[in-house]
Design an enzyme around this catalytic site. Sequence first.
Site: not given
Length: 160
Positions: A66, A68, A75, A107
């Site tokens: 929560s 973030y 990965e 990412c």
Amino acid sequence: MSSGTGDPPPPPATAPSCSSAQLDKLIEVADRTKLRAYADYSKFRVGAALLAADGSIIAGCNVENSSYGLTMCAERVAVFSAVAAGVTSFRAVVVTHDAKGTYVYPCGACRQVLSEFGDMDVYCVSPDGKTARSRLSQLLPQAFSKAELDKVAFERSIAP
């Protein structure tokens, strides 16, 4: 969370680092692990499977939070699990996801973490089974590495 959706870069000139049977197994493991993702917020499940130099396979899935910023991508979960098991040499990583009609690439943070362990093949697999292969060095051409830290340490040691 993985990023960089869209068309794959041109395939690398190097030979694949795993056999088609190994790739099929990596995809199977990543897909199975993706189902365990804790993606309560984005509903975007990602699975990853690393092929170690010794042939072993280490899996990871994304774990959201929560808060973030504390979310961990599949990965990196795979890499950290591998390191915890004493495995630090990799030939390939496979990334699977649920976003139809596209490829999803690691990412920037995952690319940097993967690069700590050398260049490797990155296989991005769409839900319809299409696979795009890249080299990590294509996806992160100027990775920050130990060489930069060693250079700074050397420069400090000779500074007046």
